[in-house]
Structure formats: C-alpha cells, structure tokens
Design a protein around this motif. Structure first.
Motif, PDB file in Angstrom:
ATOM      1  N   ASN A   1       1.938   2.080  -3.360  1.00 26.55           N
ATOM      2  CA  ASN A   1       1.048   2.319  -4.286  1.00 26.55           C
ATOM      3  C   ASN A   1       0.930   1.130  -5.354  1.00 26.55           C
TER       4      ASN A   1
ATOM      5  N   MET B   1       0.968  -1.067   0.050  1.00 22.32           N
ATOM      6  CA  MET B   1      -0.019  -0.175  -0.025  1.00 22.32           C
ATOM      7  C   MET B   1       0.756   1.281   0.035  1.00 22.32           C
ATOM      8  N   THR B   2       1.936   1.164   0.891  1.00 24.49           N
ATOM      9  CA  THR B   2       2.629   2.529   0.746  1.00 24.49           C
ATOM     10  C   THR B   2       3.650   2.616  -0.300  1.00 24.49           C
TER      11      THR B   2
ATOM     12  N   ASN C   1      -4.272  -0.164  -3.818  1.00 26.11           N
ATOM     13  CA  ASN C   1      -5.124   1.024  -3.491  1.00 26.11           C
ATOM     14  C   ASN C   1      -6.237   0.553  -2.989  1.00 26.11           C
ATOM     15  N   ASP C   2      -6.264   0.573  -1.453  1.00 26.61           N
ATOM     16  CA  ASP C   2      -7.802   0.112  -0.723  1.00 26.61           C
ATOM     17  C   ASP C   2      -8.522   1.208  -0.663  1.00 26.61           C
TER      18      ASP C   2
END
Length: 49
Positions: A45, A42-43, A48-49
């Motif tokens: 990218n 997630m960090t 993408n939640d």
C-alpha cells in the motif's frame, strides 16, 4: 547516535538526500525489476493505482 543528526543535518536534508539516492537507483533498474518493485510497493500500500 545517528550520523546525520550528529553532524547537524536536518530531517528535511536527509529526506532529500535519500530521495536522490533512491531515484538514482531506480533509474538503473530493468523493466522487470521496476515491475517487481511496483508490485511489491502496491502490495504494501505504498502505491495505490
């Protein structure tokens, strides 16, 4: 020279092989390891939640 190109594997075949290896590795992770991987992706990218 890249091993897979040298022996004639296509990029799509290499992609499928890598996906299978990654899926097998992910299936062996603990919940905590999966959460850490999810956070890292997630960090960066990738997710993408």
């Amino acid at each position: 020279m890249d091993f897979y190109k040298k022996y004639g594997s296509s990029d799509e075949n290499r992609r499928e092989e890598l996906i299978k290896k990654i899926e097998a590795a992910v299936n062996n992770l603990t919940l905590e390891e999966l959460e850490a991987l999810h956070y890292d992706m997630m960090t960066k990218n990738y997710i993408n939640d």
